[in-house]
Design a protein around this motif. Sequence first.
Motif, PDB file in Angstrom:
ATOM      1  N   ALA A  26      42.771  17.283   3.039  1.00  0.00           N
ATOM      2  CA  ALA A  26      43.316  16.850   4.102  1.00  0.00           C
ATOM      3  C   ALA A  26      43.618  16.560   5.164  1.00  0.00           C
ATOM      4  N   THR A  27      44.990  17.512   5.212  1.00  0.00           N
ATOM      5  CA  THR A  27      46.286  17.992   6.035  1.00  0.00           C
ATOM      6  C   THR A  27      45.798  18.412   6.470  1.00  0.00           C
ATOM      7  N   ALA A  28      44.795  19.716   7.028  1.00  0.00           N
ATOM      8  CA  ALA A  28      44.710  20.416   7.396  1.00  0.00           C
ATOM      9  C   ALA A  28      43.685  20.310   8.175  1.00  0.00           C
ATOM     10  N   HIS A  29      42.653  19.555   7.827  1.00  0.00           N
ATOM     11  CA  HIS A  29      41.591  18.942   8.307  1.00  0.00           C
ATOM     12  C   HIS A  29      40.055  20.149   8.090  1.00  0.00           C
ATOM     13  N   VAL A  30      40.537  20.596   6.846  1.00  0.00           N
ATOM     14  CA  VAL A  30      39.388  21.636   6.621  1.00  0.00           C
ATOM     15  C   VAL A  30      38.588  20.787   4.851  1.00  0.00           C
ATOM     16  N   PRO A  31      37.336  20.511   5.671  1.00  0.00           N
ATOM     17  CA  PRO A  31      36.133  19.911   3.962  1.00  0.00           C
ATOM     18  C   PRO A  31      36.732  21.082   3.349  1.00  0.00           C
ATOM     19  N   LEU A  32      36.056  20.401   2.219  1.00  0.00           N
ATOM     20  CA  LEU A  32      36.554  21.734   1.275  1.00  0.00           C
ATOM     21  C   LEU A  32      35.385  20.743  -0.028  1.00  0.00           C
ATOM     22  N   VAL A  81      46.756  37.228  -3.990  1.00  0.00           N
ATOM     23  CA  VAL A  81      47.096  36.610  -5.283  1.00  0.00           C
ATOM     24  C   VAL A  81      48.246  36.287  -5.435  1.00  0.00           C
ATOM     25  N   GLY A  82      48.811  34.656  -6.522  1.00  0.00           N
ATOM     26  CA  GLY A  82      50.009  34.096  -5.830  1.00  0.00           C
ATOM     27  C   GLY A  82      50.041  32.493  -5.534  1.00  0.00           C
ATOM     28  N   GLY A  83      50.919  31.708  -5.900  1.00  0.00           N
ATOM     29  CA  GLY A  83      51.517  30.760  -5.393  1.00  0.00           C
ATOM     30  C   GLY A  83      50.685  30.452  -3.722  1.00  0.00           C
ATOM     31  N   PHE A  84      50.872  28.705  -3.482  1.00  0.00           N
ATOM     32  CA  PHE A  84      50.998  29.246  -1.680  1.00  0.00           C
ATOM     33  C   PHE A  84      52.490  28.073  -1.645  1.00  0.00           C
ATOM     34  N   GLY A  85      52.877  27.801  -3.315  1.00  0.00           N
ATOM     35  CA  GLY A  85      53.957  26.556  -2.805  1.00  0.00           C
ATOM     36  C   GLY A  85      53.738  25.636  -2.483  1.00  0.00           C
ATOM     37  N   GLY A  86      52.594  24.342  -3.222  1.00  0.00           N
ATOM     38  CA  GLY A  86      52.732  24.005  -3.579  1.00  0.00           C
ATOM     39  C   GLY A  86      51.383  22.974  -2.255  1.00  0.00           C
ATOM     40  N   ALA A  87      50.902  21.795  -2.293  1.00  0.00           N
ATOM     41  CA  ALA A  87      49.618  21.586  -1.137  1.00  0.00           C
ATOM     42  C   ALA A  87      51.060  21.584  -0.029  1.00  0.00           C
ATOM     43  N   GLU A  88      52.052  21.219   0.781  1.00  0.00           N
ATOM     44  CA  GLU A  88      53.045  22.001   2.066  1.00  0.00           C
ATOM     45  C   GLU A  88      51.932  23.753   2.285  1.00  0.00           C
ATOM     46  N   THR A 104      40.622  15.343 -12.161  1.00  0.00           N
ATOM     47  CA  THR A 104      40.027  16.283 -11.302  1.00  0.00           C
ATOM     48  C   THR A 104      40.175  14.619  -9.850  1.00  0.00           C
ATOM     49  N   PRO A 105      40.675  15.299  -8.532  1.00  0.00           N
ATOM     50  CA  PRO A 105      40.783  14.480  -7.471  1.00  0.00           C
ATOM     51  C   PRO A 105      39.428  14.075  -7.217  1.00  0.00           C
ATOM     52  N   GLU A 106      39.303  12.145  -7.197  1.00  0.00           N
ATOM     53  CA  GLU A 106      37.801  11.459  -6.550  1.00  0.00           C
ATOM     54  C   GLU A 106      37.342  11.610  -5.088  1.00  0.00           C
ATOM     55  N   GLY A 107      36.480  11.496  -4.990  1.00  0.00           N
ATOM     56  CA  GLY A 107      36.201  12.019  -3.641  1.00  0.00           C
ATOM     57  C   GLY A 107      35.152  13.043  -3.011  1.00  0.00           C
ATOM     58  N   HIS A 138      39.631  27.106 -12.756  1.00  0.00           N
ATOM     59  CA  HIS A 138      38.965  26.837 -13.772  1.00  0.00           C
ATOM     60  C   HIS A 138      39.471  24.633 -14.253  1.00  0.00           C
ATOM     61  N   PRO A 139      38.518  24.877 -14.787  1.00  0.00           N
ATOM     62  CA  PRO A 139      38.471  23.095 -15.299  1.00  0.00           C
ATOM     63  C   PRO A 139      40.366  22.818 -15.727  1.00  0.00           C
ATOM     64  N   PHE A 140      41.025  23.774 -16.479  1.00  0.00           N
ATOM     65  CA  PHE A 140      41.818  23.294 -16.732  1.00  0.00           C
ATOM     66  C   PHE A 140      43.620  23.604 -16.067  1.00  0.00           C
ATOM     67  N   ALA A 141      43.033  24.407 -14.809  1.00  0.00           N
ATOM     68  CA  ALA A 141      43.890  24.785 -13.480  1.00  0.00           C
ATOM     69  C   ALA A 141      45.151  23.859 -13.554  1.00  0.00           C
ATOM     70  N   GLY A 142      44.782  22.504 -13.860  1.00  0.00           N
ATOM     71  CA  GLY A 142      45.948  21.893 -13.614  1.00  0.00           C
ATOM     72  C   GLY A 142      45.976  21.159 -12.374  1.00  0.00           C
ATOM     73  N   THR A 143      47.519  20.972 -11.362  1.00  0.00           N
ATOM     74  CA  THR A 143      47.902  20.539 -10.254  1.00  0.00           C
ATOM     75  C   THR A 143      46.950  20.839  -8.837  1.00  0.00           C
ATOM     76  N   ILE A 144      46.528  22.491  -9.410  1.00  0.00           N
ATOM     77  CA  ILE A 144      46.267  23.537  -7.636  1.00  0.00           C
ATOM     78  C   ILE A 144      44.578  22.857  -7.639  1.00  0.00           C
ATOM     79  N   SER A 145      44.064  21.822  -8.228  1.00  0.00           N
ATOM     80  CA  SER A 145      42.868  21.251  -7.582  1.00  0.00           C
ATOM     81  C   SER A 145      43.213  19.390  -6.440  1.00  0.00           C
ATOM     82  N   PHE A 146      44.229  19.323  -7.377  1.00  0.00           N
ATOM     83  CA  PHE A 146      44.992  18.007  -6.361  1.00  0.00           C
ATOM     84  C   PHE A 146      45.965  19.094  -4.479  1.00  0.00           C
ATOM     85  N   ASN A 147      46.098  19.890  -5.302  1.00  0.00           N
ATOM     86  CA  ASN A 147      47.182  20.289  -3.999  1.00  0.00           C
ATOM     87  C   ASN A 147      45.934  20.774  -2.709  1.00  0.00           C
ATOM     88  N   ALA A 148      45.292  21.541  -3.537  1.00  0.00           N
ATOM     89  CA  ALA A 148      43.656  22.372  -2.510  1.00  0.00           C
ATOM     90  C   ALA A 148      43.019  20.497  -1.876  1.00  0.00           C
TER      91      ALA A 148
END
Length: 247
Positions: free
Chosen positions: A88-94, A47-54, A224-227, A73-83
Amino acid sequence: MHVLILGGTTEARQLAGLLHGTPGLDLTSSLAGRVASPRLPPGEVRVGGFGGAEGMAAWLREHAVDVLIDATHPFAGTISFNAAAAAATAHVPLLALRRPGWAPVEGDDWHEAGSLAEAAELLPALGQRVFLTTGRMGLSAFAHLDALWFLVRSVDAPVAPCPARMEVLLDRGPFTLDGERQLLRHHGIDVLVTKDSGGAATAPKLTAAREAGIPVLVIRRPPTPEGIPVATDPESAADWVMKRRAL
């Protein structure tokens, strides 16, 4: 294989239920912590945030995550872009697990807004007694509408500032059609405000509004993020995970 599921949505819990107990698969669900008493999915839960994308990318590496599922949630906002950035940074399939949005049908009187602020601008022309189902946060957008009366439904108590003329109904879906009909009648509701959350749990209010001839002010989903590959139901997402596991 270690699978990380982001989100406390119904679909996230259903996906966790489908994957939990699979031999050779470790499952972790991550909840934002915005609900006081969330419904917990099976398996490991953080439970809790990760501290952004990094911070998320670092967590993915540290915990050897093999697959990331964005079921927020569809309105969760920035979390999808952080994910997307973290994967991409950690080379993990999303994979994004996104429930389809609602669509108007014959008899609906829908009006669209791109934000809570835009909805507040349009609202006075649509009604005076408002059923507001946009969640406990963001009520400040409507706080200046002193001439309107609001019935605010949310899981937890709303966050101030709030409209001056307001009644709060603490409740959690799924909701029934009969219950929504009675709610609209009892409170004399003449306009419904909702986010385009999609899903069946809260959809009966749309049917009740249609039957009563009440206009519905629908707030469009944020971008939401494209691709990113998208699954529209938990079963498809589970199939995707199992195919990745077989590679």
